[in-house]
Design an enzyme around this catalytic site. Structure first.
Site, PDB file in Angstrom:
ATOM      1  N   LEU A  20       0.816  -1.220   0.000  1.00 19.76           N
ATOM      2  CA  LEU A  20       0.000   0.000   0.000  1.00 19.76           C
ATOM      3  C   LEU A  20       0.845   1.263   0.000  1.00 19.76           C
ATOM      4  O   LEU A  20       0.394   2.329  -0.396  1.00 19.76           O
ATOM      5  CB  LEU A  20      -0.922   0.013   1.229  1.00 19.76           C
ATOM      6  CG  LEU A  20      -1.867  -1.185   1.401  1.00 19.76           C
ATOM      7  CD1 LEU A  20      -2.594  -1.098   2.730  1.00 19.76           C
ATOM      8  CD2 LEU A  20      -2.860  -1.259   0.249  1.00 19.76           C
ATOM      9  N   GLY A  21       2.078   1.158   0.457  1.00 20.88           N
ATOM     10  CA  GLY A  21       2.972   2.313   0.536  1.00 20.88           C
ATOM     11  C   GLY A  21       4.353   1.865   0.955  1.00 20.88           C
ATOM     12  O   GLY A  21       4.555   0.736   1.405  1.00 20.88           O
ATOM     13  N   LYS A  22       5.326   2.781   0.796  1.00 24.02           N
ATOM     14  CA  LYS A  22       6.712   2.403   1.078  1.00 24.02           C
ATOM     15  C   LYS A  22       7.502   3.593   1.584  1.00 24.02           C
ATOM     16  O   LYS A  22       7.314   4.717   1.127  1.00 24.02           O
ATOM     17  CB  LYS A  22       7.362   1.863  -0.205  1.00 24.02           C
ATOM     18  CG  LYS A  22       8.627   1.064   0.026  1.00 24.02           C
ATOM     19  CD  LYS A  22       9.038   0.349  -1.254  1.00 24.02           C
ATOM     20  CE  LYS A  22      10.196  -0.584  -1.010  1.00 24.02           C
ATOM     21  NZ  LYS A  22      10.565  -1.318  -2.241  1.00 24.02           N
ATOM     22  N   GLY A  23       8.398   3.354   2.541  1.00 25.80           N
ATOM     23  CA  GLY A  23       9.316   4.368   3.045  1.00 25.80           C
ATOM     24  C   GLY A  23      10.737   3.857   2.977  1.00 25.80           C
ATOM     25  O   GLY A  23      10.998   2.789   2.418  1.00 25.80           O
ATOM     26  N   VAL A  27       7.600  -0.658   4.902  1.00 26.66           N
ATOM     27  CA  VAL A  27       6.647  -0.864   3.819  1.00 26.66           C
ATOM     28  C   VAL A  27       5.293  -1.136   4.463  1.00 26.66           C
ATOM     29  O   VAL A  27       5.216  -1.733   5.541  1.00 26.66           O
ATOM     30  CB  VAL A  27       7.087  -2.033   2.895  1.00 26.66           C
ATOM     31  CG1 VAL A  27       7.150  -3.344   3.660  1.00 26.66           C
ATOM     32  CG2 VAL A  27       6.164  -2.172   1.706  1.00 26.66           C
ATOM     33  N   LYS A  43       2.272  -2.070   8.925  1.00 31.89           N
ATOM     34  CA  LYS A  43       3.475  -1.277   8.679  1.00 31.89           C
ATOM     35  C   LYS A  43       4.657  -2.143   9.111  1.00 31.89           C
ATOM     36  O   LYS A  43       4.807  -2.472  10.291  1.00 31.89           O
ATOM     37  CB  LYS A  43       3.431   0.026   9.474  1.00 31.89           C
ATOM     38  CG  LYS A  43       4.640   0.932   9.239  1.00 31.89           C
ATOM     39  CD  LYS A  43       4.476   2.244  10.003  1.00 31.89           C
ATOM     40  CE  LYS A  43       5.672   3.156   9.817  1.00 31.89           C
ATOM     41  NZ  LYS A  43       5.515   4.434  10.545  1.00 31.89           N
ATOM     42  N   ASP A 136       1.947  16.962  13.807  1.00 29.75           N
ATOM     43  CA  ASP A 136       1.990  16.975  12.341  1.00 29.75           C
ATOM     44  C   ASP A 136       0.592  16.864  11.734  1.00 29.75           C
ATOM     45  O   ASP A 136       0.376  16.114  10.787  1.00 29.75           O
ATOM     46  CB  ASP A 136       2.889  15.851  11.826  1.00 29.75           C
ATOM     47  CG  ASP A 136       3.424  16.131  10.422  1.00 29.75           C
ATOM     48  OD1 ASP A 136       3.440  17.320  10.012  1.00 29.75           O
ATOM     49  OD2 ASP A 136       3.829  15.179   9.735  1.00 29.75           O
TER      50      ASP A 136
END
Length: 529
Positions: A20-23, A27, A43, A136
């Site tokens: 779904l997403g990546k850093g 991931v 996560k 944030d």
């Protein structure tokens, strides 16, 4: 910490599905609990690459998320450590960003904005009751539980959240996203829960007219606006907004945090709790149109930052997420030389990438989250707020990128096309002055300059790399941005200097770094004689 047996609870209990997403070190993937078939978002953090400080931050995020159980907060259901990885199992939220949903609606009124901020304030009030400050709050972190009409707004991403002592104020470091930072953070004063209310005020302003109260391309001017509380309600768009809505914004955007409205008080404001009689029901088409443009700018700038990672004020910028480079003068035996200058100490402009992605999304804010403090909310430290301890492995990889970039520039200076092709991907793409603004793909364009200019140059060339900024993007990708000064002797024997601002994107294949994209502005990198 040593354990007698390796934990496999996540692997045993959950089945992983699509990404779904990546850093950089994490991931996010959809997962299903085997016993209940319930869907979640996992996560997955690669703990092998985390420093001791990063481990502290991970533990803090998990500790904070475990405390928070509210319908308007993305809930953490499980936190599991296995060999080399840590798994945070969150709600799977499928409705996307609140701001994207609004622009897709056929009808949107002030009352709808009131309903949105009501839910946001409920989440903020809940975390403040637990002595947590988010730090944030911004559109990217406001998600919808599902795509169903009337789905709940969910506050996400507690990566920068901190634990505070009641209403006590303290300096927890410079962290947040520029357009949403409060005056007290910018002044580097002690702060606390009111910083979240200031961000709510910015969000409410955008919800009503589709653009932010504080904005300037020059970040220094933006910060001056915020510190002065320099916003207004211009005609004609604000003429149709009720006085009660403006009153709530004014109470949220109060410069003095001690006088700023609290989340609990804001929930009792007539415009929030009596919206059916106080808030206007008129459709706000202009707001929807402006918000659509605002969203497009966020996505476009986010995409540019993700791929290019270059500051408009590059020569003055300092990314305080990166420590000073260790490299000194690099002397070469050939006729060319490459000199590495460490990062500038200029503090006029600050450009930093987001430190961690939101657990359930991948979009980046054009004014990305910045963190300039050593402690990042870990109280009791007396370290300077302008330094950050980096993972040793990350430092080594950054030095690798600097070194390979130096080697590539040396190959250019020496006119060595063979060495150049070994470092570049055959499908290298580039934007450079010599191509007159066109995107060039492949090596033929560059080969012309090597064969007809660079290889025939017998005069010495000296290159200095100024302010190298390396951003690691996952395991096998990185980006370096720097200023390149090239000293050379022209056809009349006179010394000349040319300057260019450059970005190179690197990809590692089979253990070898290859330059896959190059962007250059300023004078041509290869000076014509």
């Amino acid at each position: 910490m040593a354990t007698t047996a390796t934990c496999t609870r996540f692997t045993d209990d959950y089945q992983l599905f699509e990404e779904l997403g990546k850093g950089a070190f994490s991931v996010v993937r959809r997962c299903v609990k085997k016993t209940s078939t319930q869907e979640y978002a996992a996560k997955i953090i690669n703990t092998k690459k985390l420093s001791a400080r990063d481990h502290q931050k991970l533990e803090r995020e998990a500790r904070i998320c475990r405390l928070l159980k509210h319908p308007n907060i993305v809930r953490l259901h499980d936190s599991i450590s296995e060999e080399g990885f840590h798994y945070l199992v969150f709600d799977l939220v499928t409705g996307g960003e609140l701001f994207e949903d609004i622009v897709a609606r056929e009808y949107y009124s002030e009352a709808d904005a009131s309903h949105c901020i009501h839910q946001i304030l409920e989440s903020v009030n809940h975390i403040h009751q637990h002595d947590i400050v988010h730090r944030d709050l911004k559109p990217e972190n406001l998600l919808l539980a599902s795509k169903c009409k009337g789905a709940a707004v969910k506050l996400a991403d507690f990566g920068l959240a901190i634990e505070v002592q009641g209403e006590q104020q303290a300096w927890f470091g410079f962290a947040g996203t520029p357009g949403y930072l409060s005056p007290e953070v910018l002044r580097k004063d002690p702060y606390g829960k009111p910083v979240d209310i200031w961000a709510c005020g910015v969000i409410l302003y955008i919800l009503l007219v589709g653009y932010p109260p504080f904005w300037d391309e020059d970040q220094h001017k933006l910060y001056q606006q915020i510190k002065a509380g320099a916003y207004d309600f211009p005609s004609p768009e604000w003429d149709t907004v009720t006085p009660e809505a403006k009153n709530l914004i004014n109470q949220m955007l109060t410069i003095n945090p001690a006088k700023r409205i609290t989340a609990d008080q804001a929930l009792k404001h007539p415009w929030v709790c009596q919206r059916s009689t106080v808030a206007s029901m008129m459709h706000r088409q202009e707001t929807v149109e402006c918000l659509r443009k605002f969203n497009a700018r966020r996505k476009l700038k986010g995409a540019i930052l993700t791929t290019m990672l270059v500051s408009r004020n590059f020569s003055a910028a300092k990314s305080l997420l990166n420590k000073k480079s260790d490299g000194g003068v690099k002397k070469r035996k050939s006729s060319s030389s490459v000199h590495l200058m460490p990062q500038s100490n200029n503090k006029n402009s600050l450009v930093s990438p987001a430190q961690e992605p939101a657990p359930l999304q991948t979009a980046m804010e054009p004014q990305t989250t910045v963190v300039h403090n050593a402690t990042d909310g870990i109280k009791g430290s007396t370290e300077s707020c302008n330094t950050t301890t980096e993972d040793e492995d990350l430092k080594v990889r950054k030095q690798e990128i600097i070194k390979i970039t130096e080697q590539l520039i040396e190959a250019i200076n020496n006119g060595d096309f063979e060495a150049y092709t070994k470092i570049c991907d055959p499908g290298l793409t580039s934007f450079e002055p010599e191509a007159l603004g066109n995107l060039v793909e492949g090596m033929d364009f560059h080969k012309f300059y090597f064969e007809n200019l660079l290889s025939k140059n017998s005069k010495p060339i000296h290159t200095t790399i100024l302010n190298p900024h390396v951003h690691v993007i996952g395991e096998d990708a990185a980006c370096i941005a720097y200023i390149r000064l090239t000293q050379y002797i022209d056809g009349q024997g006179r010394p000349r200097t040319s300057q260019s601002e450059e970005t190179r994107v690197w990809h590692r294949r089979d253990g070898k770094w290859l330059n896959v994209h190059y962007h250059c502005s300023g004078a041509p990198a290869a000076p014509l004689q």
